[in-house]
Scaffold this motif. Structure first.
Motif, short mmCIF file in Angstrom:
data_model
loop_
_atom_site.label_atom_id
_atom_site.label_comp_id
_atom_site.label_asym_id
_atom_site.label_seq_id
_atom_site.Cartn_x
_atom_site.Cartn_y
_atom_site.Cartn_z
N HIS A 198 1.10 2.65 -6.10
CA HIS A 198 0.79 1.56 -5.17
C HIS A 198 -0.67 1.67 -4.76
O HIS A 198 -1.18 2.75 -4.49
CB HIS A 198 1.69 1.64 -3.93
CG HIS A 198 1.37 0.61 -2.88
ND1 HIS A 198 0.78 0.93 -1.68
CD2 HIS A 198 1.53 -0.73 -2.87
CE1 HIS A 198 0.61 -0.17 -0.96
NE2 HIS A 198 1.06 -1.19 -1.66
N SER A 199 -1.35 0.52 -4.75
CA SER A 199 -2.70 0.42 -4.22
C SER A 199 -3.65 1.41 -4.91
O SER A 199 -3.74 1.45 -6.13
CB SER A 199 -2.66 0.61 -2.71
OG SER A 199 -3.87 0.26 -2.10
N ALA A 226 0.01 -3.70 -6.60
CA ALA A 226 -1.14 -3.98 -5.73
C ALA A 226 -2.35 -3.14 -6.14
O ALA A 226 -2.97 -2.45 -5.33
CB ALA A 226 -0.78 -3.72 -4.27
N TYR A 285 1.54 -7.86 -8.32
CA TYR A 285 0.57 -8.04 -7.24
C TYR A 285 1.05 -9.15 -6.32
O TYR A 285 1.87 -9.98 -6.68
CB TYR A 285 -0.82 -8.35 -7.79
CG TYR A 285 -0.88 -9.49 -8.78
CD1 TYR A 285 -1.04 -10.81 -8.36
CD2 TYR A 285 -0.78 -9.24 -10.15
CE1 TYR A 285 -1.08 -11.85 -9.27
CE2 TYR A 285 -0.82 -10.27 -11.07
CZ TYR A 285 -0.98 -11.57 -10.63
OH TYR A 285 -1.02 -12.60 -11.55
N ASP A 330 -3.32 -10.12 -1.11
CA ASP A 330 -2.15 -9.62 -0.38
C ASP A 330 -2.57 -9.13 1.00
O ASP A 330 -1.90 -8.34 1.63
CB ASP A 330 -1.45 -8.50 -1.17
CG ASP A 330 -2.31 -7.25 -1.33
OD1 ASP A 330 -3.40 -7.16 -0.72
OD2 ASP A 330 -1.91 -6.33 -2.08
N HIS A 349 0.29 -6.58 1.43
CA HIS A 349 -0.02 -5.32 0.77
C HIS A 349 0.93 -4.20 1.15
O HIS A 349 1.46 -3.50 0.28
CB HIS A 349 -1.46 -4.92 1.10
CG HIS A 349 -1.96 -3.75 0.35
ND1 HIS A 349 -2.31 -3.81 -0.99
CD2 HIS A 349 -2.18 -2.46 0.73
CE1 HIS A 349 -2.73 -2.62 -1.40
NE2 HIS A 349 -2.65 -1.78 -0.37
#
Length: 280
Positions: free
Chosen positions: A136-137, A166, A218, A226, A260
């Motif tokens: 994630h991220s 994301a 995403y 996001d 997000h």
């Protein structure tokens, strides 16, 4: 605020969650709806976060009957990794929840070494030959930089599937996102590139060839972001890895759950993740 998790704290938290707080029933029956193998699926969190961010998705997988085996791995700032327990031999679809103590480190090359520490342990100690990866991220930057150095390292497990959630591949809003760039919808190539993205273009030649299936998820809350990651930045993953991937698919999530932070708590994402990694 920077969060530091001691191994004992992390292990205790996850143990309590498994037994009480999460509805992660350790006694849930495995479902024959899913593929059953010894491939381990490893979850990586984003900036300023920790293994707790992975808990909702892991919870969904366990309660669906994917696996009975969940372990935690804590990586300290020196890259030393400690697992909560050894993965049992022949465990079905084991899951590893990773915690980076240095969770605000933007030296992505070092983050990639943290990933390498976890995967090397899985190969040499737990004898795991194949892995799936979820991030994630900013965890996706750690994965990308892992591949820059270890794409063909035989001391590491073979990566089978990768889910990017994301992913701020071409920069982060308010930090290094290029101004007014566009993305080619066929190739994913951005018209302007951040410094890190330019370095990651090496993946177009280094990423494992015809080996890894990729799902890029995403969010878009209605303003092409996001609220933290620009849609264009996430879409830029395609240019880096799709030409060498075994398969590459994108999925845009919309609505309130596309935020997000909410993406890794989103039931739609849970179902996409479960089907991608373990669906028959």
């Amino acid at each position: 605020m920077k969060h530091h998790f001691s191994y004992l704290t992390l292990a205790a938290t996850i143990t309590i969650s498994l037994l009480a707080g999460m509805p992660l029933s350790a006694h849930a029956a495995l479902s024959n709806r899913f593929r059953q193998s010894t491939t381990a699926t490893v979850f990586f969190h984003g900036y300023g976060s920790g293994a707790h961010a992975e808990r909702h998705m892991v919870n969904a997988a366990v309660n669906a009957g994917v696996t009975k085996t969940v372990v935690s791995a804590n990586v300290d700032a020196n890259g030393h990794v400690t697992f909560s327990k050894k993965i049992p031999r022949h465990a079905i679809n084991p899951i590893v929840m990773v915690n980076f103590e240095d969770n605000e480190n933007t030296n992505y090359s070092q983050d990639g070494q943290y990933v390498a520490s976890v995967l090397h342990h899985l190969k040499t100690v737990d004898h795991i030959k194949n892995v799936n990866l979820e991030a994630h991220s900013m965890g996706n930057m750690a994965l990308a930089y892992y591949f820059l150095k270890n794409a063909h390292n035989k001391q590491m497990p073979r990566v089978r599937k990768q889910l990017d959630l994301a992913a701020p591949m071409n920069g982060i809003q308010g930090y290094d996102l290029p101004v007014n760039f566009t993305v080619n919808q066929q190739t994913g190539k951005p018209s302007a590139m951040s410094a890190n993205y330019r370095q990651m273009t090496q993946l177009r030649h280094l990423y494992p060839k015809n080996q890894v299936k990729i799902l890029n998820i995403y969010g878009d809350v209605g303003n092409r972001t996001d609220n933290q990651v620009d849609v264009r930045s996430a879409q830029s993953l395609r240019y880096l890895e799709s030409s060498r991937a075994k398969s590459f698919r994108e999925k845009k999530i919309t609505g309130p759950g596309a935020d997000h932070v909410q993406l890794h708590r989103n039931p739609e994402v849970d179902q996409l993740l479960i089907q991608f990694f373990w669906g028959k």
